[in-house]
Design a protein around this motif. Structure first.
Motif, PDB file in Angstrom:
ATOM      1  N   TRP A  21       0.826  -1.207   0.000  1.00 18.96           N
ATOM      2  CA  TRP A  21       0.000   0.000   0.000  1.00 18.96           C
ATOM      3  C   TRP A  21       0.862   1.260   0.000  1.00 18.96           C
ATOM      4  O   TRP A  21       0.375   2.352   0.245  1.00 18.96           O
ATOM      5  CB  TRP A  21      -0.917   0.000   1.221  1.00 18.96           C
ATOM      6  N   GLY A  22       2.165   1.105  -0.231  1.00 16.05           N
ATOM      7  CA  GLY A  22       3.057   2.248  -0.312  1.00 16.05           C
ATOM      8  C   GLY A  22       3.620   2.686   1.020  1.00 16.05           C
ATOM      9  O   GLY A  22       4.237   3.740   1.125  1.00 16.05           O
ATOM     10  N   GLU A  23       3.422   1.900   2.063  1.00 16.10           N
ATOM     11  CA  GLU A  23       3.943   2.244   3.380  1.00 16.10           C
ATOM     12  C   GLU A  23       5.379   1.765   3.505  1.00 16.10           C
ATOM     13  O   GLU A  23       5.803   0.814   2.865  1.00 16.10           O
ATOM     14  CB  GLU A  23       3.090   1.610   4.474  1.00 16.10           C
ATOM     15  N   ARG A  24       6.130   2.427   4.355  1.00 14.76           N
ATOM     16  CA  ARG A  24       7.499   2.016   4.617  1.00 14.76           C
ATOM     17  C   ARG A  24       7.511   0.860   5.593  1.00 14.76           C
ATOM     18  O   ARG A  24       6.630   0.735   6.435  1.00 14.76           O
ATOM     19  CB  ARG A  24       8.295   3.187   5.181  1.00 14.76           C
ATOM     20  N   GLU A  25       8.530   0.051   5.504  1.00 19.80           N
ATOM     21  CA  GLU A  25       8.627  -1.134   6.354  1.00 19.80           C
ATOM     22  C   GLU A  25       9.073  -0.817   7.772  1.00 19.80           C
ATOM     23  O   GLU A  25       8.708  -1.482   8.701  1.00 19.80           O
ATOM     24  CB  GLU A  25       9.588  -2.150   5.731  1.00 19.80           C
ATOM     25  N   GLU A  26       9.926   0.205   7.944  1.00 18.58           N
ATOM     26  CA  GLU A  26      10.456   0.475   9.281  1.00 18.58           C
ATOM     27  C   GLU A  26       9.381   1.086  10.190  1.00 18.58           C
ATOM     28  O   GLU A  26       8.404   1.654   9.736  1.00 18.58           O
ATOM     29  CB  GLU A  26      11.688   1.371   9.230  1.00 18.58           C
ATOM     30  N   ASP A  27       9.589   0.959  11.464  1.00 14.81           N
ATOM     31  CA  ASP A  27       8.662   1.461  12.467  1.00 14.81           C
ATOM     32  C   ASP A  27       9.005   2.928  12.721  1.00 14.81           C
ATOM     33  O   ASP A  27       9.996   3.244  13.362  1.00 14.81           O
ATOM     34  CB  ASP A  27       8.791   0.624  13.738  1.00 14.81           C
ATOM     35  N   ASP A  28       8.207   3.841  12.222  1.00 15.77           N
ATOM     36  CA  ASP A  28       8.529   5.259  12.269  1.00 15.77           C
ATOM     37  C   ASP A  28       7.582   5.966  13.249  1.00 15.77           C
ATOM     38  O   ASP A  28       6.560   6.525  12.854  1.00 15.77           O
ATOM     39  CB  ASP A  28       8.412   5.842  10.866  1.00 15.77           C
ATOM     40  N   ILE A  29       7.920   5.937  14.529  1.00 10.12           N
ATOM     41  CA  ILE A  29       7.084   6.528  15.570  1.00 10.12           C
ATOM     42  C   ILE A  29       6.966   8.043  15.385  1.00 10.12           C
ATOM     43  O   ILE A  29       5.893   8.622  15.566  1.00 10.12           O
ATOM     44  CB  ILE A  29       7.645   6.198  16.971  1.00 10.12           C
ATOM     45  N   ALA A  30       8.058   8.706  15.010  1.00 11.24           N
ATOM     46  CA  ALA A  30       8.030  10.162  14.827  1.00 11.24           C
ATOM     47  C   ALA A  30       7.028  10.554  13.734  1.00 11.24           C
ATOM     48  O   ALA A  30       6.284  11.520  13.885  1.00 11.24           O
ATOM     49  CB  ALA A  30       9.420  10.672  14.480  1.00 11.24           C
ATOM     50  N   ARG A  31       6.996   9.788  12.653  1.00  7.57           N
ATOM     51  CA  ARG A  31       6.046  10.089  11.582  1.00  7.57           C
ATOM     52  C   ARG A  31       4.601   9.879  12.056  1.00  7.57           C
ATOM     53  O   ARG A  31       3.708  10.667  11.747  1.00  7.57           O
ATOM     54  CB  ARG A  31       6.312   9.219  10.363  1.00  7.57           C
ATOM     55  N   LEU A  32       4.380   8.849  12.843  1.00  5.75           N
ATOM     56  CA  LEU A  32       3.037   8.594  13.353  1.00  5.75           C
ATOM     57  C   LEU A  32       2.583   9.720  14.286  1.00  5.75           C
ATOM     58  O   LEU A  32       1.425  10.144  14.252  1.00  5.75           O
ATOM     59  CB  LEU A  32       2.992   7.252  14.080  1.00  5.75           C
ATOM     60  N   LEU A  33       3.482  10.207  15.143  1.00  2.29           N
ATOM     61  CA  LEU A  33       3.130  11.302  16.042  1.00  2.29           C
ATOM     62  C   LEU A  33       2.879  12.594  15.261  1.00  2.29           C
ATOM     63  O   LEU A  33       2.006  13.383  15.616  1.00  2.29           O
ATOM     64  CB  LEU A  33       4.238  11.502  17.076  1.00  2.29           C
ATOM     65  N   GLU A  34       3.631  12.804  14.187  1.00  2.00           N
ATOM     66  CA  GLU A  34       3.446  13.992  13.360  1.00  2.00           C
ATOM     67  C   GLU A  34       2.113  13.946  12.607  1.00  2.00           C
ATOM     68  O   GLU A  34       1.449  14.973  12.427  1.00  2.00           O
ATOM     69  CB  GLU A  34       4.598  14.087  12.352  1.00  2.00           C
ATOM     70  N   ASP A  35       1.685  12.776  12.201  1.00  6.98           N
ATOM     71  CA  ASP A  35       0.439  12.620  11.453  1.00  6.98           C
ATOM     72  C   ASP A  35      -0.794  12.561  12.359  1.00  6.98           C
ATOM     73  O   ASP A  35      -1.913  12.437  11.871  1.00  6.98           O
ATOM     74  CB  ASP A  35       0.488  11.344  10.607  1.00  6.98           C
ATOM     75  N   ARG A  36      -0.587  12.658  13.656  1.00  4.49           N
ATOM     76  CA  ARG A  36      -1.697  12.566  14.613  1.00  4.49           C
ATOM     77  C   ARG A  36      -2.644  13.754  14.421  1.00  4.49           C
ATOM     78  O   ARG A  36      -2.199  14.902  14.290  1.00  4.49           O
ATOM     79  CB  ARG A  36      -1.122  12.551  16.030  1.00  4.49           C
ATOM     80  N   PRO A  37      -3.953  13.523  14.406  1.00  3.74           N
ATOM     81  CA  PRO A  37      -4.906  14.616  14.244  1.00  3.74           C
ATOM     82  C   PRO A  37      -4.821  15.625  15.392  1.00  3.74           C
ATOM     83  O   PRO A  37      -4.513  15.246  16.528  1.00  3.74           O
ATOM     84  CB  PRO A  37      -6.268  13.921  14.257  1.00  3.74           C
TER      85      PRO A  37
END
Length: 54
Positions: free
Chosen positions: A34-50
């Protein structure tokens, strides 16, 4: 005449398991499909938080 099938002995060592018939996870269930990266990117998840999540 032989006995019932329940009492018949089968040596399972003769059977080769080989590769699994069906995979546990198919390719379309993986994030990379689905075009997602394989590594666990916590910083990106926190940045994308609503914003309403605080």
């Amino acid at each position: 005449m032989s006995g019932p099938d329940d009492e018949r002995r089968v040596d399972l060592a003769d059977f080769d398991d080989g590769p699994p018939v069906l995979p546990d996870i198919t390719d379309d269930e993986r994030g990379s499909s689905w075009g997602e990266r394989e590594e666990d990117d916590i910083a990106r998840l926190l940045e994308d938080r609503p914003p309403h999540w605080g």
